[in-house]
Design an enzyme around this catalytic site. Structure first.
Site, PDB file in Angstrom:
ATOM      1  CG  LEU A 148      -1.769   1.193   1.504  1.00 46.19           C
ATOM      2  CD1 LEU A 148      -2.909   1.196   0.502  1.00 46.19           C
ATOM      3  CD2 LEU A 148      -2.303   1.158   2.927  1.00 46.19           C
ATOM      4  CG  HIS A 149       2.308   3.038  -2.983  1.00 48.20           C
ATOM      5  ND1 HIS A 149       2.151   1.701  -3.292  1.00 48.20           N
ATOM      6  CD2 HIS A 149       2.308   3.689  -4.167  1.00 48.20           C
ATOM      7  CE1 HIS A 149       2.076   1.552  -4.602  1.00 48.20           C
ATOM      8  NE2 HIS A 149       2.164   2.756  -5.157  1.00 48.20           N
ATOM      9  CD  GLN A 150      -3.183   8.986   0.139  1.00 46.93           C
ATOM     10  OE1 GLN A 150      -3.825   8.008  -0.196  1.00 46.93           O
ATOM     11  NE2 GLN A 150      -3.738  10.132   0.366  1.00 46.93           N
TER      12      GLN A 150
END
Length: 180
Positions: free
Chosen positions: A139-141
Site C-alpha cells: 500500500l502507498h498513498q
C-alpha cells in the site's frame, strides 16, 4: 543501405521529439525491485526503511508509516506515504496505521505547500494492479503537488517532462522543512 533507402522505408526517419535520457527508469520498466508476489523480502517499500534516509529518499519517518519521494515522479515533489507493514489493501490497515497515513499525508501537503508554493494536490491510492498500482503488493498513498500551468505546453507540444531539481535535493529540502 543509403540514407535515401532508409528514409523511403520509413526506418530511421527523424521525428520532432526531444530526448531526455533517463536510464535510471530502466529499472522501473523492467520491473526490477517490484515484488512479483506478496513477499515482503522483494518489496522496495519494505527495503527503503532499512536504508539511510538520503539513500532511500525518505523525507519523514513515523511510528507506523513513512513519507518517501517517488523515484519516478509524476510531478516535482511527488511523495508517497507508506505503512511499514507489508500489506496491499487499505482495508487491511489498522485504525492506527490509517490515522498515521492520513496525518503524514496532511503534513506532506503542508510541507510541500510551504516549500514550493504548490496550489493544489492529487492524492490517491491505486488499489490493485488493474487499478494502476505499479507496486500492488504494498500500500502507498500518492501525494502529487500541482501548480497553475504545470500541465503546460511541455508535455503536449514539447513532448517533454521537466523536473527542476534532483531528487536528493528535494528530499533534503522537504526533510528540513517538514511541518508536523
Amino acid at each position: 543501405m543509403s540514407e535515401d533507402t532508409v528514409r523511403q522505408d520509413g526506418i530511421g526517419e527523424p521525428d520532432d521529439l526531444d530526448r531526455l535520457w533517463t536510464p535510471h527508469r530502466m529499472a522501473y520498466i523492467r520491473g526490477e525491485s517490484k515484488p512479483g508476489d506478496a513477499s515482503a523480502g522483494q518489496c522496495p517499500f519494505c527495503r527503503i526503511p532499512t536504508l539511510e534516509d538520503a539513500d532511500g529518499l525518505v523525507v519523514r519517518r513515523g511510528r507506523l508509516a513513512f513519507a518517501v519521494l517517488n523515484l519516478y515522479p509524476y510531478a516535482p515533489g511527488h511523495l508517497m506515504v507508506c505503512p511499514y507493514r507489508h500489506l496491499a489493501d487499505y482495508t487491511e490497515t489498522t485504525a492506527e496505521e490509517a490515522i498515521e497515513i492520513g496525518e503524514l499525508t496532511k503534513q506532506a501537503m503542508h510541507t510541500v505547500r510551504a516549500v514550493s508554493g504548490a496550489r493544489g494536490f492529487n492524492l490517491g491510492m491505486n488499489q490493485g494492479e488493474v487499478a494502476g498500482a505499479g507496486i500492488a503488493a504494498h500500500l502507498h498513498q500518492h501525494v502529487v503537488p500541482r501548480w497553475p500551468g504545470d500541465a503546460n505546453f511541455m508535455p503536449i507540444i514539447g513532448r517533454t517532462k521537466t523536473l527542476p531539481e534532483l531528487l536528493d535535493e528535494t528530499r533534503a529540502l522537504f526533510a528540513e522543512a517538514w511541518i508536523g
